[in-house]
Write a protein that holds these residues in place. Structure first.
Motif, mmCIF file in Angstrom:
data_model
loop_
_atom_site.group_PDB
_atom_site.id
_atom_site.type_symbol
_atom_site.label_atom_id
_atom_site.label_comp_id
_atom_site.label_asym_id
_atom_site.label_seq_id
_atom_site.Cartn_x
_atom_site.Cartn_y
_atom_site.Cartn_z
ATOM 1 N N ILE A 147 0.878 -1.140 0.096
ATOM 2 C CA ILE A 147 0.221 -0.094 -0.050
ATOM 3 C C ILE A 147 0.697 1.262 -0.187
ATOM 4 C CG2 ILE A 147 -1.691 1.489 1.343
ATOM 5 C CD1 ILE A 147 -2.704 -1.236 2.246
ATOM 6 N N ALA A 148 1.780 1.224 0.683
ATOM 7 C CA ALA A 148 2.791 2.294 0.863
ATOM 8 C C ALA A 148 3.686 2.359 -0.414
ATOM 9 C CB ALA A 148 4.014 2.161 1.883
ATOM 10 N N SER A 149 3.980 1.605 -1.060
ATOM 11 C CA SER A 149 4.436 1.559 -2.480
ATOM 12 C C SER A 149 3.451 2.354 -3.368
ATOM 13 C CB SER A 149 4.776 0.100 -3.118
ATOM 14 O OG SER A 149 6.058 -0.252 -2.174
ATOM 15 N N ALA A 150 2.215 1.674 -3.294
ATOM 16 C CA ALA A 150 1.235 2.466 -4.033
ATOM 17 C C ALA A 150 0.836 3.725 -4.080
ATOM 18 C CB ALA A 150 -0.104 1.623 -4.184
ATOM 19 N N LEU A 151 1.048 4.337 -2.802
ATOM 20 C CA LEU A 151 0.951 5.745 -2.366
ATOM 21 C C LEU A 151 1.934 6.423 -2.710
ATOM 22 C CD1 LEU A 151 -0.572 5.559 1.134
ATOM 23 C CD2 LEU A 151 -1.710 6.636 -0.852
ATOM 24 N N VAL A 172 8.585 8.927 3.032
ATOM 25 C CA VAL A 172 8.163 9.080 4.229
ATOM 26 C C VAL A 172 6.789 9.533 4.363
ATOM 27 C CG1 VAL A 172 8.733 10.650 6.172
ATOM 28 C CG2 VAL A 172 10.453 9.677 5.159
ATOM 29 N N TRP A 173 6.556 10.255 3.725
ATOM 30 C CA TRP A 173 4.861 10.776 3.495
ATOM 31 C C TRP A 173 3.851 9.554 3.464
ATOM 32 C CZ3 TRP A 173 2.847 14.491 -0.461
ATOM 33 C CH2 TRP A 173 1.395 15.037 -0.328
ATOM 34 N N SER A 174 4.232 8.735 2.465
ATOM 35 C CA SER A 174 3.577 7.503 2.141
ATOM 36 C C SER A 174 3.500 6.713 3.363
ATOM 37 C CB SER A 174 4.131 6.692 0.828
ATOM 38 O OG SER A 174 4.155 7.485 -0.312
ATOM 39 N N GLN A 175 4.540 6.378 4.083
ATOM 40 C CA GLN A 175 4.547 5.475 5.093
ATOM 41 C C GLN A 175 3.551 6.151 6.111
ATOM 42 O OE1 GLN A 175 5.642 2.445 5.713
ATOM 43 N NE2 GLN A 175 6.641 2.178 3.793
ATOM 44 N N SER A 176 3.717 7.478 6.439
ATOM 45 C CA SER A 176 3.045 8.291 7.499
ATOM 46 C C SER A 176 1.545 8.392 7.283
ATOM 47 C CB SER A 176 3.699 9.520 7.477
ATOM 48 O OG SER A 176 3.104 10.254 6.513
ATOM 49 N N ILE A 211 -5.343 14.980 5.081
ATOM 50 C CA ILE A 211 -4.448 14.768 3.923
ATOM 51 C C ILE A 211 -4.352 15.838 2.745
ATOM 52 C CG2 ILE A 211 -3.929 12.992 2.426
ATOM 53 C CD1 ILE A 211 -5.412 11.103 4.166
ATOM 54 N N TRP A 212 -5.455 16.092 2.663
ATOM 55 C CA TRP A 212 -5.538 17.300 1.711
ATOM 56 C C TRP A 212 -4.747 18.605 2.115
ATOM 57 C CZ3 TRP A 212 -5.769 18.001 -3.354
ATOM 58 C CH2 TRP A 212 -5.911 19.134 -3.812
ATOM 59 N N ALA A 213 -4.830 18.788 3.249
ATOM 60 C CA ALA A 213 -4.013 20.151 3.725
ATOM 61 C C ALA A 213 -2.586 19.931 3.588
ATOM 62 C CB ALA A 213 -4.259 20.308 5.241
ATOM 63 N N GLN A 214 -1.916 18.761 3.832
ATOM 64 C CA GLN A 214 -0.843 18.398 3.480
ATOM 65 C C GLN A 214 -0.153 18.557 2.018
ATOM 66 O OE1 GLN A 214 0.402 14.399 4.762
ATOM 67 N NE2 GLN A 214 -0.562 14.687 6.949
ATOM 68 N N ILE A 215 -1.077 18.119 1.110
ATOM 69 C CA ILE A 215 -0.783 18.335 -0.304
ATOM 70 C C ILE A 215 -0.932 19.901 -0.445
ATOM 71 C CG2 ILE A 215 -1.844 17.866 -2.737
ATOM 72 C CD1 ILE A 215 -3.067 15.181 -1.694
#
Length: 239
Positions: A147-151, A172-176, A211-215
């Protein structure tokens, strides 16, 4: 007439592979194994983490020795259960994760897919937490990494559009994000069990907002304005 030739023909006739019996037996074993795993997941949801193999055997309509024949021990059965649960989660998550839709909607539907899966699969969250006695957890770790790889791929595509060249940040973001969604889902399930939980729609929406706020923040840091209603950055601000 050659004697050796006759023996070869006879051996071929006795070989179960010659008439497909071996293939049919393999298919039967695979179906029986799936039957036991499905029954075990039902028992987990019904009876909790301290379920026994006797309960699984009864639910699957087999004897206990059949379970040991297919899995060897309880730990192997737990691994098979985690693998099946992970596959089912992927079946829900991957289509929405890669669906062409507005950014906020794609994130929301992905989060909701995880919450919905856990909502529909009582007890499965225990497998993902590796809290069952004897559970080894390799399957869960592999699923999390998938899942992290897909993200990473998805966020990486956003990063390219935002002109962000920070691959370590994306990893790091994907894992978090995987950790945040999992921890939030577990918190939500605990609250629901105690009768004190927000609605699933509220949790999915609020987590999506975060999550959107991070983007949005990452985009703003690079001088790009993004819209939650668009899959692409809509305007590049002069730096």
């Amino acid at each position: 007439m050659s004697v050796s030739s006759g023996r070869t023909d006879s051996g071929a006739a006795d070989d179960p592979r010659s008439d497909g019996r071996s293939t049919r037996w393999d298919a039967h074993r695979a179906r029986r194994r799936e039957q036991v795993v499905d029954a075990a997941l039902i028992v987990l949801g019904r009876d909790g983490q301290d379920f026994g193999l006797d309960q699984v055997a009864h639910a699957a309509g087999v004897t206990k020795p059949v379970i040991y024949r297919h899995f060897g021990d309880r730990a192997a059965l737990l691994d098979a259960m985690a693998e099946r649960a992970t596959d089912r989660l992927m079946e829900r998550l991957m289509p929405v994760l890669y669906r062409e839709s507005a950014a906020w909607t794609r994130i929301h539907d992905s989060v909701d897919a995880v919450l919905g899966f856990l909502d529909d699969s009582p007890g499965v969250d225990l497998l993902f937490r590796r809290r069952l006695p004897g559970q080894r957890g390799e399957v869960v770790d592999a699923g999390r990494e998938f899942i992290a790889s897909a993200l990473t791929g998805l966020l990486g595509s956003y990063a390219v559009m935002l002109d962000v060249d920070e691959p370590d940040l994306i990893r790091v973001w994907s894992q978090s994000l995987v950790g945040a969604v999992q921890a939030t889902a577990e918190w939500w399930l605990r609250g629901r069990a105690a009768g004190d939980a927000l609605g699933r729609d509220v949790v999915a929406a609020r987590l999506t907002d975060l999550i959107w706020a991070q983007i949005e923040g990452l985009a703003r840091r690079h001088g790009v304005t993004v819209s939650p209603d668009s899959p692409l950055p809509v305007r590049v601000e002069p730096k």
